[in-house]
Design a protein around this motif. Structure first.
Motif, PDB file in Angstrom:
ATOM      1  N   PRO A   1       0.818  -1.214   0.000  1.00  0.00           N
ATOM      2  CA  PRO A   1       0.000   0.000   0.000  1.00  0.00           C
ATOM      3  C   PRO A   1       0.845   1.255   0.000  1.00  0.00           C
ATOM      4  O   PRO A   1       2.048   1.218   0.173  1.00  0.00           O
ATOM      5  CB  PRO A   1      -0.808  -0.131   1.300  1.00  0.00           C
ATOM      6  N   HIS A   2       0.179   2.365  -0.211  1.00  0.00           N
ATOM      7  CA  HIS A   2       0.869   3.645  -0.333  1.00  0.00           C
ATOM      8  C   HIS A   2       1.192   4.228   1.028  1.00  0.00           C
ATOM      9  O   HIS A   2       0.367   4.853   1.666  1.00  0.00           O
ATOM     10  CB  HIS A   2      -0.030   4.632  -1.097  1.00  0.00           C
ATOM     11  N   SER A   3       2.374   4.018   1.480  1.00  0.00           N
ATOM     12  CA  SER A   3       2.862   4.691   2.674  1.00  0.00           C
ATOM     13  C   SER A   3       4.349   4.865   2.507  1.00  0.00           C
ATOM     14  O   SER A   3       4.978   4.140   1.757  1.00  0.00           O
ATOM     15  CB  SER A   3       2.549   3.872   3.934  1.00  0.00           C
ATOM     16  N   LYS A   4       4.931   5.828   3.202  1.00  0.00           N
ATOM     17  CA  LYS A   4       6.345   6.126   2.987  1.00  0.00           C
ATOM     18  C   LYS A   4       7.247   4.905   3.229  1.00  0.00           C
ATOM     19  O   LYS A   4       8.099   4.604   2.401  1.00  0.00           O
ATOM     20  CB  LYS A   4       6.767   7.295   3.870  1.00  0.00           C
TER      21      LYS A   4
ATOM     22  N   THR B   1      15.168  11.909   5.701  1.00  0.00           N
ATOM     23  CA  THR B   1      14.159  12.309   6.681  1.00  0.00           C
ATOM     24  C   THR B   1      14.678  13.467   7.539  1.00  0.00           C
ATOM     25  O   THR B   1      15.888  13.587   7.760  1.00  0.00           O
ATOM     26  CB  THR B   1      13.815  11.122   7.597  1.00  0.00           C
ATOM     27  N   PRO B   2      13.777  14.305   8.034  1.00  0.00           N
ATOM     28  CA  PRO B   2      12.335  14.288   7.762  1.00  0.00           C
ATOM     29  C   PRO B   2      12.031  14.755   6.336  1.00  0.00           C
ATOM     30  O   PRO B   2      12.732  15.608   5.791  1.00  0.00           O
ATOM     31  CB  PRO B   2      11.771  15.268   8.790  1.00  0.00           C
TER      32      PRO B   2
ATOM     33  N   ARG C   1       2.605  14.878   5.170  1.00  0.00           N
ATOM     34  CA  ARG C   1       1.225  15.282   5.461  1.00  0.00           C
ATOM     35  C   ARG C   1       0.807  16.433   4.544  1.00  0.00           C
ATOM     36  O   ARG C   1       1.492  17.457   4.451  1.00  0.00           O
ATOM     37  CB  ARG C   1       1.097  15.718   6.925  1.00  0.00           C
ATOM     38  N   GLY C   2      -0.303  16.239   3.865  1.00  0.00           N
ATOM     39  CA  GLY C   2      -0.811  17.260   2.961  1.00  0.00           C
ATOM     40  C   GLY C   2      -0.244  17.173   1.554  1.00  0.00           C
ATOM     41  O   GLY C   2      -0.623  17.977   0.689  1.00  0.00           O
TER      42      GLY C   2
END
Length: 293
Positions: free
Chosen positions: A4-7, A90-91, A134-135
């Motif tokens: 799935p789409h996650s970092k 990161t971040p 985020r966003g």
């Protein structure tokens, strides 16, 4: 199945592609040595990427990029790795993602026929497709354009196969039947063209999962899953459970001969698996149901 789409997941997806290219190059340059203090900056940057130290690789490639020009033979490698480092460090920030897009796009513009251009197009697709912070908006339509470019501009290549997998999952993730069928057609066409057994296994496994988990068509899932087993599973350690799945699906589809083959393989090839005793029981039940056979 494509994660799935996650970092964390999309980082893992891109790292094998990046490291596949970097490892061979690092070895050819002697980057396998232990003493990092004596390495040239390029080798040190590659080594930092190989151990997932993206902040360090960012610093090294940023400096190399600032002191190189388009005419330098290592410019595409430096620019590509600078872009990857900016994206994965990161971040994650909007500024770094924008920088990564600009750097990767410059590789595709300056060296359109290079292997780094193919890799950059894939990465640009992933950046468009996933949300990195985020966003951060996603643009699946743009991602598909990048993947299609790889398939068109680098046909019959490993990059094209990867692009086909990414493209297929953009349709499958919609959970709409017509889009899932489109994903299936992409994978089936790719399998017919693919000559590398490793990739046939990956493609067939995903195809079988789409038929089984997405469309609830066990009969159509059996042959791709068996092809995946015979071509080579991405995780060989899961072969026993994979065969068990094939057996159960084949029984559900009324294909007892295929089920028997799968169960017998479990018994013969994986004597210590937890699926051995239940496979023996399934064989007995099939034999009782078809004593003449």
């Amino acid at each position: 199945m494509i994660p799935p789409h996650s970092k964390p997941f999309h980082n893992l997806l891109i790292l094998p592609l990046t490291l596949m290219m970097l490892t061979s190059m690092a070895c050819s340059k002697g980057a396998h040595t232990e003493d990092t203090s004596t390495k040239p900056p390029l080798d040190s940057g590659i080594e930092a990427l190989r151990v997932f130290d993206f902040n360090r690789s960012y610093e090294l490639f940023q400096h190399m990029y600032a002191t190189s020009s388009h005419e330098d033979k290592d410019w595409p490698l430096i620019t590509y790795n600078y872009g990857i480092s900016a994206w994965l460090r990161t971040p994650t920030t909007a500024e770094d993602v924008t920088l990564a897009i600009n750097l990767l796009s410059s590789v595709t513009a300056q060296y359109p026929d290079s292997i780094y251009s193919a890799a950059a197009l894939l990465d640009l697709g992933r950046i468009a497709e996933v949300s990195d912070f985020r966003g951060d908006p996603t643009d699946v339509t743009q991602a598909r354009i990048y993947y299609e470019r790889v398939r068109t501009e680098f046909p019959n290549s490993e990059m094209s196969t990867r692009a086909s997998l990414f493209l297929a999952q953009t349709y499958a993730q919609t959970l709409e039947q017509d889009k899932i069928n489109k994903a299936i057609s992409i994978l089936e066409a790719c399998i017919l063209q693919e000559t590398n057994e490793k990739w046939i296994g990956v493609l067939a496994l995903y195809l079988g999962e789409l038929y089984n988990s997405y469309l609830n068509q066990p009969d159509d899932a059996v042959d791709p899953l068996m092809l995946a087993f015979k071509s080579g599973l991405p995780r060989p350690s899961s072969a026993d459970s994979h065969l068990w799945t094939i057996g159960m699906l084949a029984e559900k589809a009324g294909r007892d001969s295929v089920a028997l083959e799968a169960y017998q393989r479990i018994i013969n090839d994986y004597p210590r698996t937890v699926f051995r005793s239940v496979s023996q029981e399934r064989i007995r039940k099939i034999q009782m149901k078809q004593p003449d056979a």
